[in-house]
Design a protein around this motif. Structure first.
Motif, short mmCIF file in Angstrom:
data_model
loop_
_atom_site.label_atom_id
_atom_site.label_comp_id
_atom_site.label_asym_id
_atom_site.label_seq_id
_atom_site.Cartn_x
_atom_site.Cartn_y
_atom_site.Cartn_z
N ILE A 33 91.57 -71.93 30.58
CA ILE A 33 91.92 -72.97 31.55
C ILE A 33 91.53 -72.55 32.96
O ILE A 33 90.94 -73.32 33.72
CB ILE A 33 93.43 -73.29 31.45
CG1 ILE A 33 93.75 -73.99 30.13
CG2 ILE A 33 93.88 -74.15 32.63
CD1 ILE A 33 95.24 -74.02 29.80
N SER A 34 91.85 -71.32 33.31
CA SER A 34 91.52 -70.83 34.64
C SER A 34 90.02 -70.71 34.84
O SER A 34 89.48 -71.08 35.90
CB SER A 34 92.19 -69.48 34.88
OG SER A 34 93.56 -69.64 35.12
N ASP A 35 89.32 -70.20 33.84
CA ASP A 35 87.88 -70.04 33.96
C ASP A 35 87.17 -71.39 34.06
O ASP A 35 86.06 -71.49 34.60
CB ASP A 35 87.33 -69.26 32.76
CG ASP A 35 87.77 -67.80 32.77
OD1 ASP A 35 88.22 -67.32 33.83
OD2 ASP A 35 87.68 -67.15 31.71
N ALA A 36 87.82 -72.44 33.54
CA ALA A 36 87.26 -73.78 33.63
C ALA A 36 87.54 -74.44 34.98
O ALA A 36 87.12 -75.57 35.23
CB ALA A 36 87.82 -74.66 32.51
N LEU A 58 97.03 -83.93 41.75
CA LEU A 58 97.00 -83.44 40.38
C LEU A 58 95.62 -83.58 39.75
O LEU A 58 95.48 -83.68 38.53
CB LEU A 58 98.05 -84.16 39.53
CG LEU A 58 99.51 -83.97 39.95
CD1 LEU A 58 100.45 -84.60 38.93
CD2 LEU A 58 99.84 -82.49 40.13
N ASP A 59 94.60 -83.59 40.58
CA ASP A 59 93.23 -83.65 40.08
C ASP A 59 92.88 -82.34 39.38
O ASP A 59 93.19 -81.25 39.88
CB ASP A 59 92.27 -83.89 41.24
CG ASP A 59 90.87 -84.22 40.77
OD1 ASP A 59 90.73 -84.84 39.69
OD2 ASP A 59 89.91 -83.87 41.48
N HIS A 60 92.28 -82.43 38.21
CA HIS A 60 91.88 -81.27 37.43
C HIS A 60 93.08 -80.36 37.13
O HIS A 60 93.02 -79.15 37.33
CB HIS A 60 90.78 -80.48 38.13
CG HIS A 60 89.47 -81.23 38.17
ND1 HIS A 60 89.15 -82.09 39.18
CD2 HIS A 60 88.44 -81.25 37.29
CE1 HIS A 60 87.94 -82.61 38.94
NE2 HIS A 60 87.50 -82.12 37.80
N CYS A 61 94.16 -80.96 36.64
CA CYS A 61 95.36 -80.21 36.29
C CYS A 61 95.67 -80.31 34.80
O CYS A 61 95.23 -81.23 34.12
CB CYS A 61 96.56 -80.72 37.10
SG CYS A 61 96.51 -80.23 38.84
N LEU A 271 89.54 -80.34 27.15
CA LEU A 271 89.92 -80.30 28.56
C LEU A 271 88.88 -80.97 29.44
O LEU A 271 89.22 -81.69 30.38
CB LEU A 271 90.14 -78.85 29.00
CG LEU A 271 91.35 -78.15 28.38
CD1 LEU A 271 91.35 -76.67 28.77
CD2 LEU A 271 92.65 -78.81 28.84
N HIS A 272 87.61 -80.74 29.14
CA HIS A 272 86.57 -81.35 29.98
C HIS A 272 86.50 -82.84 29.78
O HIS A 272 86.21 -83.59 30.72
CB HIS A 272 85.22 -80.68 29.71
CG HIS A 272 85.06 -79.37 30.40
ND1 HIS A 272 85.46 -78.17 29.84
CD2 HIS A 272 84.60 -79.06 31.63
CE1 HIS A 272 85.22 -77.18 30.69
NE2 HIS A 272 84.70 -77.69 31.78
#
Length: 275
Positions: A33-36, A58-61, A271-272
């Motif tokens: 998640i962090s690396d993304a 909350l964009d990209h959360c 996630l993407h």
């Protein structure tokens, strides 16, 4: 707002690989998640945003949850025959030590717990080796840690391994049978009162349907019309879509580890697509 909610189960331990062990999966997923470039935020923030109670970016959360409230959520424990398991809570601490606070400053996991002490004892005996691994003695510490919160997963899950009928003659094994006010009070409101007593002065405000069984009575009548009794702001199922402003607050979607994704690549794709 498009926030995927990821769900883990502390008792999903069938080896030491990603597939079949949610503890291994969570450790991998935190890094993924962090690396993304995604940010982990508390589930309560997502609900507050949905209800217009807050206005955060909350964009990209992503939000993280776990179900059933076994001691494996908080303590490192042996899981026969697969040995010592790193708890979800300690996995969060490991990630923070490895990557630093700035990597995920809002790192958080919501644990939906079963309230009834008697039900937890019986489920422990019948489902979890009888090692007293469904306790409530860690709830307050988790709640005050800043990394976890404790929320409502019903009074007894209406679990099929429990003896006798459920509240008000309810047959065991399905939460769809919580179909009237008396049963709903016994499963949701009574659970909230018990949980609140343990984590006081904090209070629970989120509900998760056991088995992801969303009864029409709970979703369309009891939960929206009796908030003064149960105190819940929203409820969660397993709809496998991100939460958006169009989501039903009484049946908010989540993705389940081992069911909706089974590998880091599958989670990455999810996630993407979701954010």
């Amino acid at each position: 707002m498009r926030v995927p909610v990821l769900t883990y189960h502390g008792v999903n331990v069938a080896g030491d690989a990603y597939v079949g062990n949610d503890h291994v999966a969570l450790a991998v997923d935190l890094r993924l998640i962090s690396d993304a470039g995604l940010r982990i935020v508390p589930l309560s923030w997502v609900v507050q945003q949905l209800l217009g109670l807050a206005a955060r970016d909350l964009d990209h959360c992503v939000a993280l949850t776990c179900d059933d409230g076994s001691d494996y959520d908080y303590f490192d424990l042996d899981y026969p025959p697969h040995g010592r398991q790193r708890s979800f809570f300690n996995t969060l601490l490991d990630f923070r030590r490895e990557r630093g606070f700035a990597a995920q400053p809002d790192l958080h996991l919501t644990s939906f717990v079963i309230a009834s002490p008697a039900a937890r004892r019986e489920m422990d005996q019948r489902c979890l080796f009888g090692r007293d691994a469904l306790r409530s003695n860690w709830w307050r510490s988790a709640q005050t840690s800043g990394l976890m919160s404790i929320e409502n997963h019903s009074w007894d899950h209406n679990h099929p391994e429990l003896s006798g009928n459920g509240p008000y003659g309810m047959p065991r094994g399905s939460f769809l049978d919580v179909n009237n006010h008396a049963r709903a009070d016994a499963e949701i409101t009574a659970a909230a009162r018990y949980i609140d007593g343990v984590i006081a002065p904090q209070r629970c405000s989120l509900f998760c349907y056991p088995f992801s069984h969303v009864s029409d009575y709970l979703r369309s009548d009891y939960l929206p019309n009796h908030q003064a009794e149960h105190g819940m702001l929203a409820a969660f199922g397993d709809g496998a879509t991100p939460i958006t402003f169009d989501s039903d607050r009484w049946n908010l979607p989540r993705y389940i580890c081992g069911y909706h994704w089974k590998s880091p690549d599958e989670l990455n794709d999810l996630l993407h697509a979701g954010t």
